[in-house]
Structure formats: C-alpha cells, structure tokens
Write a protein that holds these residues in place. Structure first.
Motif, PDB file in Angstrom:
ATOM      1  N   MET A 264      -3.400   5.957  12.523  1.00 31.55           N
ATOM      2  CA  MET A 264      -2.676   4.805  13.033  1.00 31.55           C
ATOM      3  C   MET A 264      -1.185   5.026  12.771  1.00 31.55           C
ATOM      4  SD  MET A 264      -3.013   0.800  11.807  1.00 31.55           S
ATOM      5  CE  MET A 264      -4.738   0.747  12.198  1.00 31.55           C
ATOM      6  N   ASP A 265      -0.368   4.784  13.773  1.00 29.08           N
ATOM      7  CA  ASP A 265       1.076   4.951  13.587  1.00 29.08           C
ATOM      8  C   ASP A 265       1.624   3.764  12.782  1.00 29.08           C
ATOM      9  OD1 ASP A 265       2.665   3.015  15.625  1.00 29.08           O
ATOM     10  OD2 ASP A 265       0.760   3.645  16.515  1.00 29.08           O
ATOM     11  N   VAL A 266       2.832   3.920  12.260  1.00 29.50           N
ATOM     12  CA  VAL A 266       3.414   2.928  11.359  1.00 29.50           C
ATOM     13  C   VAL A 266       3.574   1.566  12.036  1.00 29.50           C
ATOM     14  CG1 VAL A 266       5.427   2.347   9.941  1.00 29.50           C
ATOM     15  CG2 VAL A 266       4.586   4.692   9.994  1.00 29.50           C
ATOM     16  N   LEU A 267       4.096   1.525  13.246  1.00 30.90           N
ATOM     17  CA  LEU A 267       4.293   0.244  13.925  1.00 30.90           C
ATOM     18  C   LEU A 267       2.955  -0.475  14.143  1.00 30.90           C
ATOM     19  CD1 LEU A 267       6.326  -1.749  15.025  1.00 30.90           C
ATOM     20  CD2 LEU A 267       6.218  -0.557  17.227  1.00 30.90           C
ATOM     21  N   SER A 268       1.913   0.257  14.461  1.00 35.54           N
ATOM     22  CA  SER A 268       0.588  -0.359  14.621  1.00 35.54           C
ATOM     23  C   SER A 268       0.103  -0.953  13.305  1.00 35.54           C
ATOM     24  CB  SER A 268      -0.429   0.662  15.133  1.00 35.54           C
ATOM     25  OG  SER A 268      -0.089   1.075  16.439  1.00 35.54           O
ATOM     26  N   ALA A 269       0.342  -0.248  12.212  1.00 36.58           N
ATOM     27  CA  ALA A 269      -0.038  -0.780  10.898  1.00 36.58           C
ATOM     28  C   ALA A 269       0.754  -2.042  10.581  1.00 36.58           C
ATOM     29  CB  ALA A 269       0.168   0.276   9.817  1.00 36.58           C
TER      30      ALA A 269
ATOM     31  N   ARG B 135      -1.050  -5.685  10.006  1.00 37.10           N
ATOM     32  CA  ARG B 135      -1.049  -6.133   8.619  1.00 37.10           C
ATOM     33  C   ARG B 135      -1.220  -7.641   8.491  1.00 37.10           C
ATOM     34  NH1 ARG B 135       1.142  -9.143   5.542  1.00 37.10           N
ATOM     35  NH2 ARG B 135       2.673  -9.660   7.138  1.00 37.10           N
ATOM     36  N   ARG B 136      -2.131  -8.040   7.629  1.00 39.72           N
ATOM     37  CA  ARG B 136      -2.367  -9.441   7.289  1.00 39.72           C
ATOM     38  C   ARG B 136      -2.634  -9.510   5.787  1.00 39.72           C
ATOM     39  NH1 ARG B 136      -1.462  -8.986  11.759  1.00 39.72           N
ATOM     40  NH2 ARG B 136      -2.209 -10.030  13.592  1.00 39.72           N
ATOM     41  N   GLU B 137      -2.527 -10.700   5.250  1.00 43.84           N
ATOM     42  CA  GLU B 137      -2.927 -10.921   3.857  1.00 43.84           C
ATOM     43  C   GLU B 137      -4.443 -11.102   3.880  1.00 43.84           C
ATOM     44  OE1 GLU B 137      -1.541 -11.677  -0.117  1.00 43.84           O
ATOM     45  OE2 GLU B 137      -0.310 -12.744   1.322  1.00 43.84           O
ATOM     46  N   ILE B 138      -5.153 -10.186   3.259  1.00 41.87           N
ATOM     47  CA  ILE B 138      -6.616 -10.238   3.205  1.00 41.87           C
ATOM     48  C   ILE B 138      -7.023 -10.732   1.823  1.00 41.87           C
ATOM     49  CG2 ILE B 138      -8.760  -8.896   3.382  1.00 41.87           C
ATOM     50  CD1 ILE B 138      -7.194  -9.125   6.046  1.00 41.87           C
ATOM     51  N   THR B 139      -7.751 -11.836   1.790  1.00 41.84           N
ATOM     52  CA  THR B 139      -8.138 -12.412   0.508  1.00 41.84           C
ATOM     53  C   THR B 139      -9.655 -12.519   0.323  1.00 41.84           C
ATOM     54  OG1 THR B 139      -7.892 -14.642   1.436  1.00 41.84           O
ATOM     55  CG2 THR B 139      -5.977 -13.706   0.280  1.00 41.84           C
ATOM     56  N   HIS B 140     -10.415 -11.980   1.273  1.00 41.04           N
ATOM     57  CA  HIS B 140     -11.872 -11.910   1.146  1.00 41.04           C
ATOM     58  C   HIS B 140     -12.280 -10.473   1.436  1.00 41.04           C
ATOM     59  CE1 HIS B 140     -11.943 -16.142   0.680  1.00 41.04           C
ATOM     60  NE2 HIS B 140     -11.697 -16.425   1.935  1.00 41.04           N
TER      61      HIS B 140
ATOM     62  N   GLY C  73       5.585  -1.364  -2.836  1.00 45.81           N
ATOM     63  CA  GLY C  73       4.457  -2.231  -2.497  1.00 45.81           C
ATOM     64  C   GLY C  73       4.237  -2.321  -1.001  1.00 45.81           C
ATOM     65  N   GLY C  74       5.327  -2.377  -0.235  1.00 48.08           N
ATOM     66  CA  GLY C  74       5.207  -2.395   1.224  1.00 48.08           C
ATOM     67  C   GLY C  74       4.604  -1.115   1.769  1.00 48.08           C
ATOM     68  N   PHE C  75       5.051   0.017   1.239  1.00 44.66           N
ATOM     69  CA  PHE C  75       4.475   1.304   1.666  1.00 44.66           C
ATOM     70  C   PHE C  75       2.980   1.356   1.344  1.00 44.66           C
ATOM     71  CE2 PHE C  75       7.740   4.814   2.483  1.00 44.66           C
ATOM     72  CZ  PHE C  75       8.706   3.942   2.947  1.00 44.66           C
ATOM     73  N   LEU C  76       2.616   0.901   0.156  1.00 46.30           N
ATOM     74  CA  LEU C  76       1.214   0.879  -0.259  1.00 46.30           C
ATOM     75  C   LEU C  76       0.400   0.006   0.683  1.00 46.30           C
ATOM     76  CD1 LEU C  76      -0.916   1.485  -2.551  1.00 46.30           C
ATOM     77  CD2 LEU C  76      -0.162  -0.669  -3.541  1.00 46.30           C
ATOM     78  N   TRP C  77       0.906  -1.174   0.999  1.00 48.71           N
ATOM     79  CA  TRP C  77       0.192  -2.119   1.861  1.00 48.71           C
ATOM     80  C   TRP C  77      -0.007  -1.548   3.255  1.00 48.71           C
ATOM     81  CZ3 TRP C  77       1.595  -7.992   1.489  1.00 48.71           C
ATOM     82  CH2 TRP C  77       0.624  -8.753   2.146  1.00 48.71           C
ATOM     83  N   LEU C  78       1.034  -0.979   3.835  1.00 46.41           N
ATOM     84  CA  LEU C  78       0.904  -0.422   5.180  1.00 46.41           C
ATOM     85  C   LEU C  78      -0.046   0.780   5.205  1.00 46.41           C
ATOM     86  CD1 LEU C  78       4.540  -0.765   6.508  1.00 46.41           C
ATOM     87  CD2 LEU C  78       2.541  -2.173   7.056  1.00 46.41           C
ATOM     88  N   THR C  79      -0.040   1.565   4.146  1.00 48.91           N
ATOM     89  CA  THR C  79      -0.983   2.682   4.065  1.00 48.91           C
ATOM     90  C   THR C  79      -2.409   2.145   3.991  1.00 48.91           C
ATOM     91  OG1 THR C  79       0.673   4.086   3.023  1.00 48.91           O
ATOM     92  CG2 THR C  79      -1.633   4.741   2.759  1.00 48.91           C
ATOM     93  N   ALA C  80      -2.616   1.081   3.235  1.00 52.26           N
ATOM     94  CA  ALA C  80      -3.947   0.476   3.152  1.00 52.26           C
ATOM     95  C   ALA C  80      -4.422   0.057   4.542  1.00 52.26           C
ATOM     96  CB  ALA C  80      -3.925  -0.720   2.201  1.00 52.26           C
ATOM     97  N   VAL C  81      -3.556  -0.595   5.293  1.00 51.78           N
ATOM     98  CA  VAL C  81      -3.913  -1.028   6.649  1.00 51.78           C
ATOM     99  C   VAL C  81      -4.257   0.179   7.513  1.00 51.78           C
ATOM    100  CG1 VAL C  81      -3.045  -2.122   8.761  1.00 51.78           C
ATOM    101  CG2 VAL C  81      -2.556  -3.143   6.526  1.00 51.78           C
ATOM    102  N   SER C  82      -3.467   1.234   7.413  1.00 49.08           N
ATOM    103  CA  SER C  82      -3.708   2.420   8.234  1.00 49.08           C
ATOM    104  C   SER C  82      -5.041   3.088   7.904  1.00 49.08           C
ATOM    105  CB  SER C  82      -2.561   3.423   8.085  1.00 49.08           C
ATOM    106  OG  SER C  82      -2.655   4.124   6.860  1.00 49.08           O
TER     107      SER C  82
ATOM    108  N   PRO D 188      -9.009 -10.743  10.519  1.00 51.28           N
ATOM    109  CA  PRO D 188      -8.235 -11.940  10.850  1.00 51.28           C
ATOM    110  C   PRO D 188      -7.718 -11.905  12.286  1.00 51.28           C
ATOM    111  CG  PRO D 188      -6.985 -10.501   9.413  1.00 51.28           C
ATOM    112  CD  PRO D 188      -8.342  -9.885   9.581  1.00 51.28           C
ATOM    113  N   GLY D 189      -7.416 -13.075  12.800  1.00 47.87           N
ATOM    114  CA  GLY D 189      -6.867 -13.178  14.147  1.00 47.87           C
ATOM    115  C   GLY D 189      -5.449 -12.652  14.225  1.00 47.87           C
ATOM    116  N   PRO D 190      -4.896 -12.659  15.423  1.00 52.26           N
ATOM    117  CA  PRO D 190      -3.535 -12.160  15.603  1.00 52.26           C
ATOM    118  C   PRO D 190      -2.520 -12.971  14.800  1.00 52.26           C
ATOM    119  CG  PRO D 190      -4.575 -12.658  17.730  1.00 52.26           C
ATOM    120  CD  PRO D 190      -5.495 -13.122  16.657  1.00 52.26           C
TER     121      PRO D 190
END
Length: 173
Positions: free
Chosen positions: A1-6, A10-15, A96-105, A156-158
């Motif tokens: 996944m490219d960076v912009l797609s990640a 990206r959403r806050e996932i709590t479940h 933290g942002g880099f970590l989060w986007l990598t998680a999404v990817s 999650p939704g859009p």
C-alpha cells in the motif's frame, strides 16, 4: 500500500480481534518508528514494545481513555528525552505517526493513547508516573504516548472530513 492510501485508510481502531501479530510484522513496525525523522537526527525518542497480555491490561489504566488497550495484541510506548533535544515532543509524535501508518499498510489497526498532557501538568505527571512504574522507565524520560496495535475487529466507514479548502491555503492565509 502506498503512503497516501495508508493516510486515507487510517482510522482510530479501538476494537481488536484476539489474534497475535507475527514477530516479522512487529519488527517492521519498530523499524518504521526507528526510521522516523528527528531533530538533528538525535535519538531523542525510544520505544518499548509490549506484547504481554497482562502488561497490556495493566497499561490500559494509564489514562481513563485507553480501555481498548486491554484488547490489543501489542502496544508501543513512546518515550522521549527532553535533555537530548528541544524537539523531543515533535520527534516522538512523528515516530508515532510513522508507526501508525505502517500498521495501516500492513492491515493492522492502531489507536493513540496520549500520556503526555501539555495542558494539565498534574494529569501528565500522574499518567507518566503510572506508565514509568509499570515499565521501569527512567525518570528523565517523558512518556509521550502508548499506541495500541492489533487486527481490526471491524472495518470502519469512510472518514468524514471538512472541505480541503477550509484548511489548505496557497501563498497566503
């Protein structure tokens, strides 16, 4: 996944699902945090990877807003050294942002638990002391955040955003 797609996904996932995160993915996440830029390339931020279920449950009490950490498969505690760099907070936040986007990817979900509280020093001290006591973090380090990680229980939704033109200006405000 490219960076912009990640970024768009990206959403806050709590479940989270109960499934563990494979060690090779955890290694990629830690590498992403490590490779994040820092002011003057100083190692002002450090990372504690937590996968122990009991420790995750205990860390969920760091703030009243991190109950989701009990379900996460892992967490990364981001600490920073104000004595090493005046950019300690920015350095930790960017990592933290880099970590989060990598998680999404990688198909993972993440949630940001703010520990450092710039507007309430007493609350920040309480939160940071709690995390320090659980993880043996030295007193000179600030505990900036705990990022919970895991496989999303639901997609999650859009994201509902305000118009781009509301916040992007060209040449002048």
């Amino acid at each position: 996944m490219d960076v912009l797609s990640a970024i768009e996904k990206r959403r806050e996932i709590t479940h989270f699902k109960p499934d563990p995160i494979p060690s090779e993915l955890l290694d990629k996440l830690m590498r992403a945090a490590y490779l994040a830029p820092s002011g003057n390339n100083l190692p002002s931020r450090e990372f504690i990877l937590v996968t122990d279920r009991k420790t995750l449950r205990t860390l969920a009490a760091t703030t009243p807003y991190m109950k989701w950490l009990e379900q996460s498969a892992a967490a990364v505690v981001i600490v920073s050294d104000p004595q090493l760099s005046k950019y300690w907070l920015q350095d930790a936040s960017i990592a933290g942002g880099f970590l989060w986007l990598t998680a999404v990817s990688l198909g993972l979900g993440a949630a940001w638990g703010a520990v450092y509280h710039s507007e309430d020093p007493q609350e920040s001290e309480r939160r940071e002391c709690y995390a320090r006591s659980q993880l043996s973090i030295p007193d000179h380090l600030r505990v900036v955040a705990i990022i919970g990680l895991g496989w999303p229980a639901a997609e999650p939704g859009p994201k509902q955003m305000y118009p781009l033109e509301r916040v992007v200006h060209r040449e002048r405000y």
